[in-house]
Design a protein around this motif. Structure first.
Motif: not given
Length: 90
Positions: A31-38
């Motif tokens: 998910r986009e939020d996962q990519l951003d957080a990573l």
């Protein structure tokens, strides 16, 4: 199926090549939020770490997450992503 225990990987260059080349490429959808957080977490870790050493990336964090999941694989239960996540995080 029983997971084969892996020895820790040495974090050095291998045979004169880049360390990341020792890994097998595997594509996944996040998910986009996962990519951003990573990406944010990898940047934070790199800013806060001591000088030198390897550059830590979002792929580093994903490999750590996979290792943690596999360590808890005997606790996996459920038939949905949420159920599976909850079974290993509680």
């Amino acid at each position: 199926m029983v997971a084969k225990e892996q020895a820790p990987i040495e974090m050095t260059e291998v045979g004169g090549g880049a360390h990341y080349l020792t890994f097998v490429r595997k594509e996944t959808r996040l998910r986009e939020d996962q990519l951003d957080a990573l990406a944010a977490k990898a940047r934070q870790i790199n800013r806060n770490k001591a000088e030198g050493g390897e550059r830590l990336t979002d792929n580093t964090l994903i490999r750590i997450a996979v290792d943690l999941l596999l360590d808890r694989a005997d606790r996996l239960a459920g038939s949905t992503e949420d159920e599976l996540r909850n079974s290993v995080s509680s």
